[in-house]
Design a protein around this motif. Structure first.
Motif, PDB file in Angstrom:
ATOM      1  N   VAL A 133       9.676 -29.617  20.960  1.00  0.00           N
ATOM      2  CA  VAL A 133       9.168 -28.663  22.326  1.00  0.00           C
ATOM      3  C   VAL A 133       9.839 -27.340  22.218  1.00  0.00           C
ATOM      4  CG1 VAL A 133       9.292 -28.195  24.775  1.00  0.00           C
ATOM      5  CG2 VAL A 133       9.079 -30.555  23.657  1.00  0.00           C
ATOM      6  N   ARG A 134       8.893 -26.219  22.421  1.00  0.00           N
ATOM      7  CA  ARG A 134       9.515 -24.802  22.117  1.00  0.00           C
ATOM      8  C   ARG A 134      10.614 -24.469  23.351  1.00  0.00           C
ATOM      9  NH1 ARG A 134       4.541 -21.490  22.845  1.00  0.00           N
ATOM     10  NH2 ARG A 134       4.336 -21.435  20.612  1.00  0.00           N
ATOM     11  N   ARG A 135      11.822 -23.848  22.849  1.00  0.00           N
ATOM     12  CA  ARG A 135      12.650 -23.541  23.772  1.00  0.00           C
ATOM     13  C   ARG A 135      12.318 -22.210  24.451  1.00  0.00           C
ATOM     14  NH1 ARG A 135      16.534 -21.467  21.645  1.00  0.00           N
ATOM     15  NH2 ARG A 135      17.689 -21.840  23.208  1.00  0.00           N
ATOM     16  N   GLN A 136      12.688 -21.806  25.851  1.00  0.00           N
ATOM     17  CA  GLN A 136      12.342 -20.620  26.512  1.00  0.00           C
ATOM     18  C   GLN A 136      13.385 -19.890  25.575  1.00  0.00           C
ATOM     19  OE1 GLN A 136      11.371 -21.367  30.791  1.00  0.00           O
ATOM     20  NE2 GLN A 136      13.523 -21.655  30.870  1.00  0.00           N
ATOM     21  N   GLU A 137      12.750 -18.590  25.572  1.00  0.00           N
ATOM     22  CA  GLU A 137      13.486 -17.502  24.937  1.00  0.00           C
ATOM     23  C   GLU A 137      13.517 -16.299  25.522  1.00  0.00           C
ATOM     24  OE1 GLU A 137      12.755 -16.707  20.757  1.00  0.00           O
ATOM     25  OE2 GLU A 137      11.969 -18.813  20.345  1.00  0.00           O
ATOM     26  N   LEU A 138      14.763 -15.726  25.946  1.00  0.00           N
ATOM     27  CA  LEU A 138      14.819 -14.314  26.610  1.00  0.00           C
ATOM     28  C   LEU A 138      14.810 -13.232  25.380  1.00  0.00           C
ATOM     29  CD1 LEU A 138      17.705 -15.227  29.134  1.00  0.00           C
ATOM     30  CD2 LEU A 138      15.466 -14.157  29.806  1.00  0.00           C
TER      31      LEU A 138
ATOM     32  N   VAL B 260      25.007 -23.110  31.413  1.00  0.00           N
ATOM     33  CA  VAL B 260      24.292 -22.285  31.093  1.00  0.00           C
ATOM     34  C   VAL B 260      23.909 -22.474  29.336  1.00  0.00           C
ATOM     35  CG1 VAL B 260      24.461 -19.545  30.083  1.00  0.00           C
ATOM     36  CG2 VAL B 260      25.230 -20.074  32.145  1.00  0.00           C
ATOM     37  N   GLN B 261      22.680 -22.190  29.157  1.00  0.00           N
ATOM     38  CA  GLN B 261      22.411 -22.455  27.432  1.00  0.00           C
ATOM     39  C   GLN B 261      22.180 -21.261  26.492  1.00  0.00           C
ATOM     40  OE1 GLN B 261      21.671 -26.140  26.631  1.00  0.00           O
ATOM     41  NE2 GLN B 261      22.800 -25.918  28.561  1.00  0.00           N
TER      42      GLN B 261
ATOM     43  N   ASP C   2      18.379 -26.321  33.278  1.00  0.00           N
ATOM     44  CA  ASP C   2      17.177 -26.746  33.982  1.00  0.00           C
ATOM     45  C   ASP C   2      16.086 -25.627  34.159  1.00  0.00           C
ATOM     46  OD1 ASP C   2      18.145 -24.871  35.681  1.00  0.00           O
ATOM     47  OD2 ASP C   2      18.215 -25.764  37.497  1.00  0.00           O
ATOM     48  N   GLY C   3      16.281 -24.801  33.340  1.00  0.00           N
ATOM     49  CA  GLY C   3      15.185 -23.623  33.103  1.00  0.00           C
ATOM     50  C   GLY C   3      15.514 -22.397  34.171  1.00  0.00           C
ATOM     51  N   THR C   4      16.383 -22.407  34.999  1.00  0.00           N
ATOM     52  CA  THR C   4      16.672 -21.293  35.746  1.00  0.00           C
ATOM     53  C   THR C   4      17.250 -20.216  35.201  1.00  0.00           C
ATOM     54  OG1 THR C   4      17.523 -22.913  37.466  1.00  0.00           O
ATOM     55  CG2 THR C   4      18.273 -20.693  37.807  1.00  0.00           C
TER      56      THR C   4
ATOM     57  N   LEU D 222      18.368 -14.848  41.143  1.00  0.00           N
ATOM     58  CA  LEU D 222      18.301 -16.252  40.785  1.00  0.00           C
ATOM     59  C   LEU D 222      16.836 -16.500  40.510  1.00  0.00           C
ATOM     60  CD1 LEU D 222      19.614 -18.819  39.724  1.00  0.00           C
ATOM     61  CD2 LEU D 222      19.979 -19.437  42.306  1.00  0.00           C
ATOM     62  N   LEU D 223      16.157 -16.885  39.274  1.00  0.00           N
ATOM     63  CA  LEU D 223      14.898 -17.161  39.282  1.00  0.00           C
ATOM     64  C   LEU D 223      14.645 -18.577  38.712  1.00  0.00           C
ATOM     65  CD1 LEU D 223      11.946 -16.213  39.324  1.00  0.00           C
ATOM     66  CD2 LEU D 223      12.482 -15.187  36.976  1.00  0.00           C
ATOM     67  N   GLN D 224      13.966 -19.245  39.230  1.00  0.00           N
ATOM     68  CA  GLN D 224      13.492 -20.788  38.846  1.00  0.00           C
ATOM     69  C   GLN D 224      12.341 -20.737  37.939  1.00  0.00           C
ATOM     70  OE1 GLN D 224      15.213 -23.630  38.508  1.00  0.00           O
ATOM     71  NE2 GLN D 224      13.605 -24.687  37.084  1.00  0.00           N
ATOM     72  N   VAL D 225      12.244 -20.769  36.602  1.00  0.00           N
ATOM     73  CA  VAL D 225      10.841 -20.889  36.077  1.00  0.00           C
ATOM     74  C   VAL D 225      10.979 -22.003  34.960  1.00  0.00           C
ATOM     75  CG1 VAL D 225      10.099 -18.483  36.038  1.00  0.00           C
ATOM     76  CG2 VAL D 225      12.230 -18.892  34.583  1.00  0.00           C
ATOM     77  N   GLY D 226      10.743 -23.193  35.464  1.00  0.00           N
ATOM     78  CA  GLY D 226      10.828 -24.242  34.680  1.00  0.00           C
ATOM     79  C   GLY D 226       9.587 -24.502  34.017  1.00  0.00           C
ATOM     80  N   THR D 227       9.386 -25.342  32.912  1.00  0.00           N
ATOM     81  CA  THR D 227       8.221 -25.876  32.394  1.00  0.00           C
ATOM     82  C   THR D 227       7.505 -26.594  33.014  1.00  0.00           C
ATOM     83  OG1 THR D 227       9.532 -27.360  31.022  1.00  0.00           O
ATOM     84  CG2 THR D 227       9.452 -25.276  30.134  1.00  0.00           C
TER      85      THR D 227
END
Length: 482
Positions: A72-77, A405-406, A421-423, A473-478
């Protein structure tokens, strides 16, 4: 002739795709994503082998009824100078930055419909460019900084990699050739070396120049000659190059024998003659705006360049042993040692002095720097910050949220952290991405409506720290797996 191949997640969710033997693994990956409800970066065979995306089903030896695992693709900033782009697991992109500075790239509304199935995002100072799964490119932000790629859009096919200076982009195509756009004085025009840009495998950029590493170990440069865009003076030394690192105005290359060659502005690390005799068995390089730091095979560190930017590490040299990783702010360095402790040097105003938080800097796993501050992730997932408070050095207002934190990324004056958790938690200068309130419920709802792969949920809260340190604080889960 066609066969059925299954692509499965660890949760058990599965997509069965009908493919031909001439279908590529990349096409199979893309076709499986809608049913899986999330982005997929790689496919893995039953034997545990990651399959190259360019090979065909036949070349992979797949047969009727085979099952492949999905990574699965990870979220990236991805940060520009004053905005963030969040590449979400479903391949969509969310951006934010101060509304009065849309040229930073924080407003992607004009291209939001196109920002689906995004594979990778890159940023210049004031613009972003995204590679889609089909190899095409979408850009937005300041047109003078590469936000407008219309002039070369017809050439941007099968793009594999993007690099950016402060105001231009360079794309490596599948053929190994290069396409550039943006400010011509900052690397947006590579015509002078076009014929030399073949079999390119990697590109690095200073603020106004590019250096391309070819598969034969040769380096090709273009852009501002004073900032490393002209390497002809030392070109005969640039053979068997393994890695390249850029400061703001210079480049350094590690050769196959572990020595280093430098060029560009001498005041920004382009002249390493003072420490050349020490640069042996170099394993990695890092750079601030005006200096370089090299980790040697024995874990010691050699620095050179502007002393105010960390080019002189003599005050902490006795502590620079067993170093495994170095990161930089604009004018300072932070080195992680094997025991998880941290050593800093350079301009104290930019995080070069961490004495007041040193007792907390234990079991450090990762460090990121803005221009004037650092943020460190500890082994328990908490975060320690120091440096200029207006540039993200004070995270006290969001300290309770900074758990598990990841990953952390930074613009010039702000930080954003992705939690387990994607936050996403942001802090620092509000005009440089530290305020993500502009991606509130209405805008996120609009984004979700355009995507079949919606986030789980969106929660938004907003606080102010003092007069400058806005926090969000922003929740943007998959998408959920069902």
């Amino acid at each position: 002739m066609s066969i059925l191949v299954a692509v499965a997640l660890l949760s058990g969710r599965k997509s069965v795709v009908e493919v031909g033997f001439d279908t590529t693994i990349d096409e199979l990956r893309q076709r499986a994503q809608p049913d899986l409800g999330t982005g997929v970066s790689k496919l893995v065979s039953v034997a545990g082998e990651v399959l190259p995306l360019t090979i065909t089903v036949a070349q992979a030896g797949l047969q009727q009824g085979d099952t492949l695992g999905a990574i699965v693709r990870r979220q990236e900033l991805v940060p520009s100078r004053g905005a963030f782009a969040l590449l979400r697991a479903n391949g969509s992109v969310l951006t934010w930055g101060h509304p009065t500075y849309p040229s930073y790239g924080g407003d992607s509304s004009s291209v939001q419909v196109q920002l689906q199935n995004v594979r990778k995002v890159s940023a210049s100072s004031c613009a972003f460019a995204a590679i889609l799964d089909d190899g095409s490119v979408v850009s937005w932000g300041d047109p003078e900084s590469g936000g407008d790629s219309s002039r070369v859009q017809g050439l941007l096919r099968n793009v594999h990699h993007l690099a950016a200076s402060t105001a231009a982009f360079a794309a490596i195509l599948g053929s190994g050739s290069v396409v550039t756009w943006g400010n011509t004085h900052r690397g947006g025009d590579c015509r002078r070396v076009k014929e030399e840009l073949r079999n390119v495998k990697h590109i690095e950029a200073s603020h106004t120049a590019f250096a391309a590493l070819r598969s034969d170990g040769v380096v090709v440069t273009w852009g501002n000659s004073f900032h490393g865009g002209d390497s002809r003076r030392i070109q005969d030394q640039l053979t068997d190059v393994r890695r390249i690192q850029a400061s703001g105005c210079a480049f350094a290359a590690i050769l196959g024998d572990g020595t280093v060659v430098t060029w560009g502005d001498e005041t920004c690390g382009g002249d390493s003659s003072r420490v050349r005799h020490l640069l042996r068995n170099v394993q990695s390089l890092q750079a601030s705006y005006g200096a370089f730091a090299a980790i040697l095979s024995d874990g010691t560190v050699v620095t050179w360049g502007n002393s105010y930017h960390g080019g002189n590490s003599s005050s902490v040299q006795h502590e620079l042993h067993s170093v495994t990783q170095i990161q930089a702010s604009g004018c300072a360095f932070a080195a992680i040692r094997a025991d998880g402790s941290l050593v800093t040097w350079g301009d104290p105003r930019c995080g070069g002095d961490s004495q007041h938080v040193q007792p907390m800097l234990q079991n450090v796993q990762q460090v990121r720097g803005s221009w004037g501050a650092f943020a460190a992730i500890l082994s328990d997932g908490s975060v320690v910050t120091w440096g200029d408070a207006k540039q993200g050095g004070d995270s006290s207002g969001v300290e309770p949220q900074l758990r598990n934190v990841q990953e952390i990324q930074a613009t010039g004056c702000a930080f954003a952290a992705i939690l387990e958790d994607g936050t996403v938690v942001t802090w620092g200068h509000p005009e440089h991405g530290g305020d993500s309130s502009h991606v509130g419920a209405a805008k996120i709802g609009d984004l979700v409506a355009r995507s079949s792969l919606a986030p789980r949920e969106v929660h938004l809260s907003y606080n102010c720290i003092g007069d400058r340190g806005a926090v969000d604080l922003l929740q943007v889960g998959t998408a959920p797996e069902v």
